[in-house]
Design a protein around this motif. Structure first.
Motif, short mmCIF file in Angstrom:
data_model
loop_
_atom_site.label_atom_id
_atom_site.label_comp_id
_atom_site.label_asym_id
_atom_site.label_seq_id
_atom_site.Cartn_x
_atom_site.Cartn_y
_atom_site.Cartn_z
N SER A 117 0.85 -1.19 0.00
CA SER A 117 0.00 0.00 0.00
C SER A 117 0.88 1.24 0.00
O SER A 117 1.85 1.33 0.76
N HIS B 276 1.39 -2.48 4.49
CA HIS B 276 0.85 -3.49 3.57
C HIS B 276 -0.40 -4.12 4.18
O HIS B 276 -0.54 -4.18 5.39
N ARG B 277 -1.28 -4.58 3.33
CA ARG B 277 -2.52 -5.20 3.79
C ARG B 277 -2.51 -6.69 3.49
O ARG B 277 -2.17 -7.10 2.39
#
Length: 109
Positions: A66, A71-72
């Protein structure tokens, strides 16, 4: 009626149902559950459920970078999860039907 205990019993089913429609990261799943009407669901409960379902083999996961933050970690349902969802869905409908018969008509007896 306090629905907290009811929610605990059906959270796996609700989470599997949400990710069956579209993969999602933790807060996205929380947001979709709340939008569907399960407003009292806690973030920690959903994150724990996602981790447990992943550990049991019902979900896959992958990380998406991201630009706007960390981060996902996305979760998606797999064949084992779909089988679990189908079984739990059947159990739910049987249980809900039993409760409707017990309580009378939808509007109350």
């Amino acid at each position: 009626m306090d629905t907290t205990q009811l929610l605990k019993g059906v959270l796996d089913l609700a989470v599997l149902s949400v990710v069956a429609d579209e993969d999602g990261y933790g807060y996205d799943v929380v947001r979709r559950l709340r939008a569907a009407g399960i407003e009292e669901v806690g973030d920690a409960s959903v994150y724990g459920t996602l981790r447990r379902l992943y550990s049991s083999g019902a979900l896959t996961s992958y990380v998406v970078p991201s630009d706007e933050g960390p981060h996902r970690k996305y979760y998606g349902i797999n064949a084992q999860g779909r089988a679990m969802l189908d079984g739990q869905r059947k159990d739910w409908y049987e249980f809900a039907g039993t409760m409707q018969r017990l309580l009378g008509t939808e509007g109350g007896a």
